[in-house]
Design an enzyme around this catalytic site. Structure first.
Site, short mmCIF file in Angstrom:
data_model
loop_
_atom_site.label_atom_id
_atom_site.label_comp_id
_atom_site.label_asym_id
_atom_site.label_seq_id
_atom_site.Cartn_x
_atom_site.Cartn_y
_atom_site.Cartn_z
N ASP A 34 0.80 -1.24 0.00
CA ASP A 34 0.00 0.00 0.00
C ASP A 34 0.83 1.28 0.00
O ASP A 34 0.27 2.38 -0.07
CB ASP A 34 -0.98 -0.01 1.18
CG ASP A 34 -0.28 -0.25 2.51
OD1 ASP A 34 0.84 0.24 2.71
OD2 ASP A 34 -0.87 -0.94 3.37
N HIS A 45 7.11 -7.06 -1.05
CA HIS A 45 6.11 -7.49 -2.04
C HIS A 45 5.69 -6.38 -2.97
O HIS A 45 4.68 -6.48 -3.66
CB HIS A 45 4.90 -8.11 -1.33
CG HIS A 45 5.26 -9.36 -0.57
ND1 HIS A 45 4.47 -9.89 0.41
CD2 HIS A 45 6.35 -10.16 -0.67
CE1 HIS A 45 5.06 -10.99 0.90
NE2 HIS A 45 6.20 -11.16 0.26
N CYS A 98 8.26 3.41 -20.95
CA CYS A 98 9.35 4.15 -20.32
C CYS A 98 9.60 5.44 -21.10
O CYS A 98 9.81 5.39 -22.31
CB CYS A 98 10.59 3.28 -20.30
SG CYS A 98 12.08 4.14 -19.78
N LEU A 136 -2.96 -10.30 16.60
CA LEU A 136 -4.15 -10.84 17.27
C LEU A 136 -4.23 -12.35 17.15
O LEU A 136 -4.68 -13.04 18.04
CB LEU A 136 -5.42 -10.20 16.69
CG LEU A 136 -5.58 -8.70 16.96
CD1 LEU A 136 -6.78 -8.14 16.19
CD2 LEU A 136 -5.73 -8.42 18.44
N CYS A 181 10.95 0.41 -15.34
CA CYS A 181 11.39 -0.07 -16.64
C CYS A 181 12.61 -0.93 -16.39
O CYS A 181 13.63 -0.44 -15.92
CB CYS A 181 11.77 1.09 -17.56
SG CYS A 181 12.58 0.51 -19.05
ZN LIG Z 1 13.58 2.38 -19.96
#
Ligand SMILES: [Zn+2]
Length: 413
Positions: A177, A194, A232, A305, A202
């Site tokens: 996030d 992650h 790109c 938890l 690119c």
């Molecule tokens: Zn590039």
């Protein structure tokens, strides 16, 4: 009887025999199933409720009884691992005090964060009762309101401050996030294992070129399909998101920063895990120094938890919501809880604007700078209440891949 008739007959009787054997097998299996069912029904009754006949049946099928009892306790254990547990206020307070003392004594602290630190920002967690993976594993699809409206939580802001105060050296996050980055935590102190939903790269450029955006770049991406649809600006190569899905291997230097995470783990004398089931993190052996003897490993503090697979190795397990624990912790440390200030959000200075031809290349809401927020204050109040959207970082493609896999393993499923 002709020769041919005799042959047909013997074939016929062989087939009849085989059929009979199969039939017996099926009958046997059915009988067994019936017995197991009956016994399991008897076991559900209390001893007082069982008739003499039923008790005799249990006596006659000790093996089945044992197996059923084993299965039941396994099921109970699994269920208890999923339950959310809350420490009593007093116990929570004293545990946080212990944690504060440990943090003050530690030389090098690494924090591992999971989805549990973002739930306060209306982002669902992964393995909680209504978590993303929990839903996907039940074959349900997952969507959520627009996450670009989410803001760093109290926990994100406290971690930013603790790093600034040199009490936390590195943060390793499983969350996509982007909220750690937006809290102001410097890149060198952060590993987003992650990926980050605001970053596209690119990989044709050397070194890989990174473009930070003020919108979710994953709207068209999925498992094994990472192209964002943009090019790109430097070399024209295809841009891709940075998300590492379940079952994929992340190789990007940034924002994953594996080398930073591994080095931090090597130097750490205290690891604090916040809001993670650790089910994925535990597989990354370099994060846990498991090659060292137990007394030479960093001390482990876990705030979660639910049960985690590292609980039995932890010095302290705190069952509490991350924000609740962190605000108590700040009190213990005599620090004021910092408040997120959108005007200080680094994403605005880091982000690369879209070119004139790219303006229509996405449909996601953009994170608005503070001035725009004022004009749009009604909208801002509706944080997390927008229409349901599915992001590529949200496990899209995962349930499909899982279905395929299931079919190849078990054709009966
Ligand atoms: Zn590039």
């Amino acid at each position: 009887m002709s020769n041919m008739d005799a042959q047909t007959n013997s074939f016929g009787s062989a087939r009849a025999e085989r059929k009979e054997r199969e039939k017996q097998k099926i009958i046997q299996r059915e009988k067994q199933r019936h017995t197991v069912k009956t016994i399991s029904q008897i076991l559900q009754k209390s001893a007082g409720e069982q008739t003499q006949e039923e008790r005799r049946l249990l006596q006659d099928h000790q093996d089945t009884v044992q197996e059923l009892k084993r299965r039941q306790s396994r099921r109970r254990l699994l269920q208890s691992k999923l339950e959310e547990v809350f420490d009593e206020a007093e116990s929570l307070q004293s545990k946080v005090k212990q944690l504060a003392e440990a943090l003050q004594q530690a030389q090098y602290v690494v924090v591992y964060t999971g989805a549990g630190i973002s739930t306060a920002a209306s982002i669902p967690d992964y393995r909680g009762p209504n978590g993303v993976w929990t839903q996907l594993q039940r074959g349900r699809s997952v969507s959520t309101s627009d996450l670009s409206r989410a803001e760093p939580t109290l926990t994100h802001m406290c971690l930013w401050l603790l790093h600034k105060e040199k009490m936390v050296q590195h943060v390793v996050s499983q969350n996509c996030d982007g909220l750690h980055l937006r809290s102001g935590l410097p890149r060198h102190a952060l590993s987003e294992l992650h990926g980050n939903m605001f970053i596209e790269v690119c990989s044709s450029c050397r070194p890989a070129r990174e473009l930070i955006r003020v919108f979710d770049v994953t709207e068209r991406t999925a498992l094994h399909r990472h192209g964002t649809g943009r090019r790109c600006p430097h070399c024209g190569g295809e841009l891709r998101d940075t998300i590492v899905h379940f079952g994929e291997r992340g190789t990007l230097e940034q924002p994953l920063n594996w080398s930073g995470a591994a080095q931090a783990a090597q130097r750490a004398d205290l690891i604090l895990c916040l809001g993670s089931s650790l089910k994925v993190l535990k597989k990354y052996s370099c994060l846990w120094c498991m090659n060292r003897p137990a007394n030479k490993r960093p001390k482990l503090y876990i705030v979660n938890l639910q049960w985690t697979p590292k609980d039995n190795l932890a010095t302290l397990k705190i069952h509490g919501k991350c924000d609740a624990v962190m605000s108590l912790l700040m009190e213990e440390l005599g620090l004021e809880v910092p408040v997120y200030d959108r005007s200080q959000d680094p994403i605005f200075s880091l982000a690369k604007a879209l070119g004139p031809q790219e303006q229509d290349s996405h449909t996601r809401e953009e994170i608005a700078p503070p001035a725009a927020v004022e004009e749009d204050s009604c909208d801002a109040q509706a944080q997390g209440q927008g229409p349901a959207l599915q992001g590529g970082w949200f496990g899209r493609g995962y349930s499909k891949a899982r279905r395929k896999k299931k079919i190849s393993i078990d054709p009966k499923a």
